[in-house]
Scaffold this active site. Structure first.
Site, PDB file in Angstrom:
ATOM      1  CG  HIS A   1      -2.072  -0.907   1.114  1.00 45.82           C
ATOM      2  ND1 HIS A   1      -3.203  -0.737   1.875  1.00 45.82           N
ATOM      3  CD2 HIS A   1      -2.304  -1.990   0.327  1.00 45.82           C
ATOM      4  CE1 HIS A   1      -4.087  -1.681   1.562  1.00 45.82           C
ATOM      5  NE2 HIS A   1      -3.551  -2.459   0.629  1.00 45.82           N
TER       6      HIS A   1
ATOM      7  CD  GLU B   1      -1.934   4.671   2.712  1.00 43.76           C
ATOM      8  OE1 GLU B   1      -3.040   5.223   2.601  1.00 43.76           O
ATOM      9  OE2 GLU B   1      -1.667   3.581   2.143  1.00 43.76           O
TER      10      GLU B   1
ATOM     11  CB  CYS C   1      -6.515   0.099   4.882  1.00 44.17           C
ATOM     12  SG  CYS C   1      -4.880  -0.706   4.881  1.00 44.17           S
TER      13      CYS C   1
END
Length: 153
Positions: free
Chosen positions: A55, A57, A85
């Site tokens: 992801h 991030e 998330c």
């Protein structure tokens, strides 16, 4: 000035999100900033790489650590086009990143607005104080990219 900076850095995230979209991934881009320095950046690649942990991030955090900024994460701001998330939120809390700025909320799995509010809890003693979270920065541009990825939404 802070709002101008937030928009400037979110526009950088949007450019990274465009890159993710071109690769067939959800349009998510993330950067870590301290002062005027970008410590690390990430382009969503979970789908194209086959590794769900890729992801934006998490990649931005890994990139900042690779760039020698591990200790600076404690003072950095994380900008991302999408609300982190649950998985990303755990990593954010583990590294004690104190401020999160995002574009759009993530309905069921967001780490702040869903029932799995990892970014808002203070029930894990070693995580310490919860981060400051601001949503809705460049929201329309983030939503427009989402529509390109998933026209049905």
């Amino acid at each position: 000035m802070a709002m101008e900076d937030d928009e400037k850095y979110m526009k950088h995230c949007l450019q990274l999100a465009e890159e993710a979209l071109k690769n067939g991934d959800p349009p998510v881009g993330a950067i870590l900033v301290l002062g005027a320095t970008i410590l690390g950046e990430g382009v969503e690649s979970g789908k194209s790489s086959g590794d769900i942990t890729n992801h934006a991030e998490i990649i931005a955090i890994r990139n900042a650590i690779t760039n020698g900024f591990r200790k600076d994460l404690l003072k950095a701001k994380l900008y991302t086009t999408h609300e982190p998330c649950m998985m990303c939120s755990y990593v954010i809390r583990h590294h004690h990143i104190p401020e999160i700025i995002f574009g759009v909320s993530v309905k069921y799995t967001g780490g702040y607005t869903s029932s799995f509010n990892i970014l808002a809890t203070e029930k894990v003693p070693k995580w310490g104080k919860k981060p400051t979270v601001t949503g809705g920065i460049c929201k329309e541009a983030c939503e427009a990219l989402n529509k390109k990825f998933n026209p049905a939404e």
